[in-house]
Design a protein around this motif. Structure first.
Motif, mmCIF file in Angstrom:
data_model
loop_
_atom_site.group_PDB
_atom_site.id
_atom_site.type_symbol
_atom_site.label_atom_id
_atom_site.label_comp_id
_atom_site.label_asym_id
_atom_site.label_seq_id
_atom_site.Cartn_x
_atom_site.Cartn_y
_atom_site.Cartn_z
ATOM 1 N N LEU A 272 -32.110 -31.799 -8.212
ATOM 2 C CA LEU A 272 -32.091 -33.262 -8.088
ATOM 3 C C LEU A 272 -31.314 -33.847 -9.257
ATOM 4 O O LEU A 272 -31.299 -33.256 -10.323
ATOM 5 N N PRO A 273 -30.763 -35.050 -9.067
ATOM 6 C CA PRO A 273 -30.713 -35.796 -7.820
ATOM 7 C C PRO A 273 -29.624 -35.252 -6.880
ATOM 8 O O PRO A 273 -28.645 -34.669 -7.341
ATOM 9 N N VAL B 251 -36.758 -38.971 -15.007
ATOM 10 C CA VAL B 251 -36.533 -40.279 -14.387
ATOM 11 C C VAL B 251 -37.383 -41.313 -15.116
ATOM 12 O O VAL B 251 -38.462 -40.993 -15.619
ATOM 13 N N HIS B 252 -36.862 -42.522 -15.169
ATOM 14 C CA HIS B 252 -37.624 -43.570 -15.845
ATOM 15 C C HIS B 252 -38.502 -44.308 -14.841
ATOM 16 O O HIS B 252 -38.141 -44.456 -13.673
ATOM 17 N N GLN B 253 -39.627 -44.775 -15.340
ATOM 18 C CA GLN B 253 -40.555 -45.542 -14.509
ATOM 19 C C GLN B 253 -39.877 -46.775 -13.945
ATOM 20 O O GLN B 253 -40.188 -47.218 -12.839
ATOM 21 N N ASP C 123 -26.078 -48.250 -14.258
ATOM 22 C CA ASP C 123 -25.776 -46.838 -14.045
ATOM 23 C C ASP C 123 -27.009 -45.949 -13.995
ATOM 24 O O ASP C 123 -26.900 -44.767 -13.722
ATOM 25 N N TYR C 124 -28.181 -46.504 -14.285
ATOM 26 C CA TYR C 124 -29.413 -45.801 -13.948
ATOM 27 C C TYR C 124 -29.833 -46.428 -12.626
ATOM 28 O O TYR C 124 -30.342 -47.547 -12.581
ATOM 29 N N ARG C 125 -29.600 -45.709 -11.539
ATOM 30 C CA ARG C 125 -29.530 -46.365 -10.237
ATOM 31 C C ARG C 125 -30.839 -46.292 -9.473
ATOM 32 O O ARG C 125 -31.067 -45.365 -8.709
ATOM 33 N N ILE C 126 -31.678 -47.288 -9.674
ATOM 34 C CA ILE C 126 -32.896 -47.349 -8.873
ATOM 35 C C ILE C 126 -32.541 -47.970 -7.519
ATOM 36 O O ILE C 126 -31.566 -48.713 -7.404
ATOM 37 N N PRO C 127 -33.291 -47.647 -6.479
ATOM 38 C CA PRO C 127 -32.915 -48.152 -5.155
ATOM 39 C C PRO C 127 -32.903 -49.677 -5.104
ATOM 40 O O PRO C 127 -33.796 -50.340 -5.645
ATOM 41 N N VAL C 128 -31.879 -50.228 -4.451
ATOM 42 C CA VAL C 128 -31.815 -51.667 -4.199
ATOM 43 C C VAL C 128 -32.194 -51.908 -2.734
ATOM 44 O O VAL C 128 -32.312 -50.961 -1.944
ATOM 45 N N GLN D 138 -39.605 -45.187 -4.960
ATOM 46 C CA GLN D 138 -39.374 -44.507 -6.239
ATOM 47 C C GLN D 138 -39.038 -43.034 -6.017
ATOM 48 O O GLN D 138 -38.165 -42.478 -6.683
ATOM 49 N N GLY D 139 -39.717 -42.439 -5.056
ATOM 50 C CA GLY D 139 -39.449 -41.029 -4.760
ATOM 51 C C GLY D 139 -38.044 -40.824 -4.216
ATOM 52 O O GLY D 139 -37.370 -39.841 -4.539
ATOM 53 N N ILE D 140 -37.596 -41.763 -3.401
ATOM 54 C CA ILE D 140 -36.232 -41.672 -2.859
ATOM 55 C C ILE D 140 -35.207 -41.812 -3.986
ATOM 56 O O ILE D 140 -34.210 -41.085 -4.038
ATOM 57 N N GLY D 141 -35.464 -42.718 -4.908
ATOM 58 C CA GLY D 141 -34.574 -42.862 -6.059
ATOM 59 C C GLY D 141 -34.492 -41.565 -6.858
ATOM 60 O O GLY D 141 -33.405 -41.123 -7.256
ATOM 61 N N TRP D 142 -35.641 -40.962 -7.073
ATOM 62 C CA TRP D 142 -35.743 -39.688 -7.812
ATOM 63 C C TRP D 142 -34.923 -38.610 -7.096
ATOM 64 O O TRP D 142 -34.236 -37.796 -7.702
ATOM 65 N N ALA D 143 -35.023 -38.623 -5.762
ATOM 66 C CA ALA D 143 -34.364 -37.590 -4.973
ATOM 67 C C ALA D 143 -32.844 -37.765 -4.955
ATOM 68 O O ALA D 143 -32.103 -36.786 -5.015
ATOM 69 N N LEU D 144 -32.387 -39.005 -4.878
ATOM 70 C CA LEU D 144 -30.967 -39.213 -4.563
ATOM 71 C C LEU D 144 -30.085 -39.611 -5.740
ATOM 72 O O LEU D 144 -28.946 -39.159 -5.833
#
Lengths: 287, 160, 773
Positions: free
Chosen positions: C754-755, C206-208, C696-701, C671-677
């Protein structure tokens, strides 16, 4: 690169005709500017059609809406009459991108960008909308389902552009809906989408039904069999099952970064069911 | 050939020359030194360059500078009035609604645009309105709270 | 706030951050916001191939373009001798770093830098990139960690021999290192167990996802003196790395930090800075370089992807008797994944007598992995905390009660070595159990998961200076970039010790030439370690102020006390020294008083400017523990998961500014939720990244998340004057398992990969339905 701002349809057509092959319409720019930046598009002429009055109007007369091709999502969703009449189309438009994108994105652009996953297109197809196209040979009208021919390609001839989108006069007890699946709640491109528009008869049975799908084929798909499966029904389980079967049978998706063939097909059927029930509910609540 | 453009930026008439392909963000940052609008992606996906173009919230990276000719652009630099912060700016400070601060200008501009249209948004409306403004630091919690607080304050003020 | 905290005037208050106004007005200068007259635009040419030999490089056409001022490649970097590659036995490896900056003979991932150009405009620079000719011979590539470990896998480095194996292997492989640690006798522990569970887990890189792309601008003088402005997590790190890579003396480079738009570990190395310096030297002009978002995704970060196999044994009453895990981490193109940290943290929250952790550091054709918030820990905790959940289900014990039964406490010897001092893990579990969230009941298709996390936190080399101005206002000078409000913490601690109004304290962050050395901003060290230096500097300053007062009053220093920003004293009298808690007499009224302002005004007469500085290597960072509760709802027809409610509980030692402590918890959770999902890298068959953007690299909004409730448990760290523990890393550790455990509760499905994206969960739901039939 030239940038022009014609103020009439005739001027725009003349400019397009006089330009080399790489003339490009600029409406909201939310796809085009990204493509220009990445090098995917490299037009020599940018024709900004937002100064042409016909592309900027929301008209309602004789029970029919005509929406300018360069009307933004934010503008259309502020039109309460349109939202009440065509909630499925309005919601499909509203699903595209962020608030910021809504401030710019247009129906004409969504059609002409010709993405298989364009959210408004299944909703427009289900609504039986027709595109008013201007070109060197005058104007013509083309059903929404006949605009996109393959990913990134349209049926528009050289020198043509979409001026507006015309909606049919809405019958009593008609409802439309569009749903899509994205991994997040916003900001994604549809993995699958389904638009349904149906009209009920006096008995509450489906008199007409159109079902259209997005992101499950090279173009948005009008699935006649799916619509036919609903006709005569009150959307009982059996009718929905056979509609879902027709939807699944019509899907021709690909595996890509946004979804798999299997997942898209499964979800398109789920969304079509949910859209149909939503459309039914709307139709029932409208006299 | 460069195009000559005159637009009203934060209330001031500004002139600049640009290529047809230059984005509003390029011109704001590189020519007008208005670097408060940030470039996080250049593709309309992060909202860090949010500005208001004739009362519409847009991404400056997805607007061509030539399109702004004769139009009004409001950026983060125009949000405070003189030395008086906008209530949203003030509340973001008071509630710690920022960490690194890179997304903050875009979020403030977007939130201002929301409250101008919808002075009494629900939490869900705030979240969906701001969905195009990525923040990687805060988890959005304090941002959403700050916006809701400003909304309810102005509601109370208007009720009095 | 507990009773002890109330004795403070500023500690624990929600003061407005000193840099706040700049950040809400757009005035703050971030990496890309700063420029210099005459600056050139620098761009990087990157490999289109995942793995290829570079057969030929031809820059002649690029150099012939008008306005191109420099073109560089690996030939322009002097080779670092192998025996100088690593300084003091510690990473990084500078030979690898040089090779990552500009590929030598081979490109090792798509996006690997091959050359760089500097030109008078971006447009010219872009044309120059297009004119560069590179001939490649494409090689087979390997992306996945398990494939890379197979004997016949394509080799990234012909000379890579696995370290940590005895005897050393005779053939090269992609396994750079094997690590092993633990306690007790695992075999005996499993023999004692009534229940043994085993499972395999994978996580994706995952990216920072910092919103600010890397940016810098460099200037090089004819005298060899260079100056660099950049956003990073440590300008002293940038200075040291550039000096080493460019064979310069450290004092020849001065680095000025610009505001940093997020880092999360990803800005703890250099990508552009040495290139900009090199091209500034060649061209004689300043060179500005800014990455595009696409470059950020293709060439920086990410956190390692992993494969983890865990086995755990317990007695039927829930006492864990043994645990072991094999962890395989993707290092990216060069060795150095944080697998050791994964091994160390995996079971750290628990008092387990027998633990064995084995880790493998594996190179693959992806960008060199970089630190990401609690490097190495989230993936390990995903595996171990998922196993604890399975164990709780199997034994029919409440998952928090199971954790409580095995919780590490003061005196527990951690499997990775040390014995814990005062720690607050148990307190986080107690707070979780009694939290209204945990008392509520999830509804239909909903589920609840809990998980815990541990991070060491670090101290390190730290410098602080405090200067009193002529009017008695105070400058607090430190040298660590402020990523999330650390200026506020520094101002608070200084104001507390000095006893003055916080608005009279101005924290600034100095360039490398204006303050002593500082380790970088990372490891959750700044509030702890720099805070310690600031506190000590403030105390030292108080002593100076008392000396000046004594001088003015002509009394002994012992007769002066410092209270509420003023010196008090009486000729010959004895006074009560509150700080020492020693009652030696009573202060007679009216006391003599000199405020900081008074003393400052008279500084010239009493010995000159008032300031103090402290340089320390801070020790005793208190470990951090957190426990999270997560509720989800699952759409069984689409596989889509919605996070309904989230509560993060953490022992934070002492919250200096609670808003920013809560913010760390909330941000880490997101960030953890993004990593998980949803977050993952999607590579095509050629090893090219298919989703190098935020679309398409989907970080949480914002609309993906609920409010994130926080509970700050305060078990003070005895080694810090105010009890501070680092807080930034812990909160990203529990969410991966908390989400997965909640999904398991909602669906009965144990998601181990994951994800947990909608297609993946729907497929699992389908399998579940089929097997039930």
């Amino acid at each position: 690169m030239r940038y022009e701002t014609p103020v009439s349809i005739a001027d725009a057509v003349a400019l397009l005709q006089g330009s080399p092959a790489r003339g490009q319409i600029l409406a909201g720019g939310t796809d085009l500017i990204v493509q220009m930046r990445s090098g995917a598009a490299n037009p020599q002429l940018l024709l900004d059609i937002k100064h042409i009055p016909e592309t900027r109007r929301i008209e309602f007369s004789d029970g029919r809406f005509e929406i300018g091709a360069a009307v933004s999502g934010a503008e259309l969703n502020e039109n309460e009459a349109f939202k009440t009449t065509w909630p499925g189309v309005a919601e499909a438009f509203d699903l595209i991108g962020s608030t910021q994108i809504q401030g710019r994105a247009t129906l004409g652009g969504n059609l002409c960008n010709a993405s298989p996953a364009a959210d408004t297109v299944p909703a427009l197809i289900a609504a039986d909308a027709v595109c008013r196209i201007a070109g060197p040979d005058g104007e013509r009208q083309v059903p929404a389902e006949s605009i996109i021919t393959q990913p990134g390609r349209t049926s528009l001839a050289a020198g043509e552009f979409i001026v507006s989108i015309r909606f049919p006069r809405q019958m009593n007890r008609t409802g439309d809906a569009y749903l899509r699946l994205i991994p997040r709640t916003e900001m994604d491109i549809a993995v699958a989408g389904a638009g349904v528009c149906l009209t009920l008869d006096s008995e509450g049975r489906c008199a007409t039904a159109r079902v259209a799908l997005g992101a499950v084929g090279p173009t948005p798909l009008l699935v006649n069999d799916a619509g036919a499966a609903l006709i005569g029904s009150r959307l009982e389980a059996a009718a929905l099952d056979s509609m879902a079967e027709a939807v699944a049978a019509a899907c021709r998706p690909i595996n890509d970064k946004r979804g798999t063939i299997d997942y898209r097909t499964r979800v398109a059927a789920v969304l079509a069911r949910r859209s149909a029930l939503m459309a039914l509910n709307r139709a029932e609540n409208r006299t | 050939m460069k195009r000559h453009v005159v637009s009203t930026i934060n209330g001031d008439s500004m002139e600049f020359l640009c290529d047809a392909g230059d984005t509003l963000l390029d011109v704001l940052r590189n020519q007008l030194q208005l670097t408060g609008s940030k470039e996080g992606c250049g593709s309309g996906d992060c909202g860090a360059c949010s500005v208001i173009l004739d009362d519409r919230l847009v991404c400056a990276c997805l607007v061509l500078a030539v399109e702004t000719n004769g139009r009004q652009v409001d950026t983060i630099e125009g949000m405070a009035r003189g030395d008086k912060l906008h209530p949203l700016q003030q509340r973001f400070l008071e509630r710690g609604a920022l960490q690194c601060g890179i997304c903050t200008p875009g979020i403030l501009v977007a939130a201002k645009s929301l409250l101008e249209r919808n002075p009494d948004p629900s939490e869900s409306e705030v979240r969906y309105w701001l969905a195009g403004n990525l923040c990687r630091c805060t988890g959005y919690d304090k941002i959403v709270r700050a916006v809701l607080e400003v909304a309810s304050e102005s509601k109370e003020r208007n009720a009095r | 706030m507990n009773a002890e905290a109330k004795k403070y005037r500023w500690i624990g208050t929600r003061t407005v951050r000193p840099d706040g106004i700049d950040k809400v007005t757009g005035r703050a200068t971030f990496g890309a916001d700063f420029t210099l007259p005459g600056a050139l635009c620098g761009l990087v040419l990157r490999s289109p191939h995942a793995h290829a030999l570079i057969l030929r490089k031809d820059f002649s056409k690029a150099l012939a373009i008008d306005g191109v001022k420099a073109v560089i490649c690996s030939d322009d970097l002097r080779e670092i001798p192998p025996d100088e590659a690593v300084v003091g036995g510690q990473p990084p490896n500078f030979r690898d770093m040089a090779n990552n900056l500009l590929a030598k003979d081979k490109v090792l991932y798509e996006g690997h830098a091959v050359a760089a150009v500097a030109a008078i405009s971006e447009e010219v620079a872009r044309r120059a990139l297009e004119a560069i000719e590179i001939e490649y011979q494409v090689l087979p590539h390997v992306i996945e960690v398990q494939k890379a470990m197979e004997p016949d896998a394509p080799l990234l480095h012909d000379n890579l021999r696995t370290q940590g194996i005895d005897p050393p292997p005779e053939t090269p492989s992609n396994i750079a290192q094997r690590v092993q640690l633990g306690v007790g006798d695992v075999e005996r522990g499993f023999a004692e167990a009534d229940v043994i569970l085993q499972d395999e887990f994978t996580t994706q890189p995952v990216h920072q996802g910092y919103i600010e792309p890397h940016a810098c601008i460099a200037r090089f003088g004819e005298d060899g003196q260079a100056q660099l402005w950049c956003s990073s997590q440590g300008h002293f790190m940038v200075r040291a790395y550039c000096a080493k890579l460019l064979f310069m003396e450290i004092a020849q480079i001065r680095v000025t930090p610009l505001e940093i738009g997020g880092g999360f570990g990803g800005k703890t190395t250099v990508y552009l800075e040495p290139l900009a310096l090199l091209m500034a030297r060649i061209s004689g002009r300043p060179v500005k370089m800014t990455m595009s978002r696409e470059e950020v995704f293709r060439a920086t970060g990410p956190a390692s992807g992993s494969y983890i196999n865990v086995r755990i044994g317990a007695t039927s009453d829930g006492r864990i008797t043994a645990a072991e895990a094999i962890l395989c981490y993707q290092a990216g193109a060069f060795e150095g994944s944080p697998v050791r940290l994964g091994c160390m943290t995996g079971f750290a929250p628990y008092d387990i007598p027998n633990v064995r952790m084995i880790g493998y550091d594996v190179v693959v054709n992806r960008p060199k992995s970089a630190a990401y918030r609690a490097p190495g820990a989230p993936m390990a905790a995903f595996a171990t905390e998922s196993m604890l959940d399975q164990l709780a289900l199997k034994l029919e014990i409440d998952p928090l009660a199971l954790r409580m039964k095995n919780a590490a406490r003061k005196g527990t010897k951690a499997a990775y070595g040390p014995r814990f001092n005062d720690i607050g893990y148990v307190e986080t579990l107690e707070a979780a159990m009694s939290h209204p969230h945990y008392q509520s009941k999830p509804g239909l298709n909903q589920g609840r998961g809990v998980a815990s996390g541990f991070w060491f936190n670090i101290g390190g080399q730290s410098s602080a200076g405090i200067h009193v101005t002529e009017d008695g206002t105070v400058i607090v000078n430190t040298g660590n970039p402020d990523i999330g409000g650390s200026r506020a913490s520094m101002a608070i601690m200084a104001a507390e010790v000095l006893g003055i109004d916080i608005n009279r304290v101005r924290p600034i962050i100095s360039d490398t030439g204006s303050i002593g050395y500082n380790d970088l901003t990372g490891g959750s060290r700044v509030t702890f370690a720099i805070g310690m230096a600031v506190t000590e500097a403030a105390r030292k300053l108080v002593e100076s102020l008392k000396e000046r007062a004594a001088l003015i009053w002509d009394i002994s220093l012992d007769s002066v006390i410092w209270k509420d920003g003023s010196a008090y004293g009486e000729p010959g009298g004895e006074v009560e020294d509150e700080r020492k808690g020693k009652r030696t007499g009573k202060l007679k009224a009216p006391p003599m008083q000199l405020s900081l302002h008074d003393i400052a005004k008279d500084a010239a007469r009493t010995g000159g400017p008032l300031s103090s500085s402290v340089n320390i290597n801070a020790q005793g960072a208190g470990p951090g523990f957190g426990t999270h509760i997560c509720d989800v709802e699952v759409d069984r027809d689409t596989g889509k998961v919605t996070i309904l409610r989230y509560t993060a509980i953490q022992d934070v030692g002492r919250a200096i500014q609670p808003d920013y402590v809560e913010g760390q918890l909330q941000g880490g959770v997101a960030q953890g939720i993004g990593w998980a999902l949803n977050e993952e890298y999607i590579y095509n068959d050629e090893g090219r990244l298919d989703n190098p953007g935020f679309l398409d690299y989907r970080i949480p909004v914002a609309s993906d998340l609920p409010m994130i409730d926080t509970v700050l448990v305060e078990v003070p760290n005895p080694n810090h004057p105010f009890g501070v523990r680092g807080v930034g890393e812990v909160p990203i550790i529990p969410p991966l398992a908390a989400v997965a455990n909640a999904i398991a509760d909602a669906t009965g499905l144990r998601m181990t990969d994951l994800p947990i994206s909608p297609p993946r969960l729907l497929a699992a739901l389908d399998n579940q339905a089929r097997s039930k039939r």
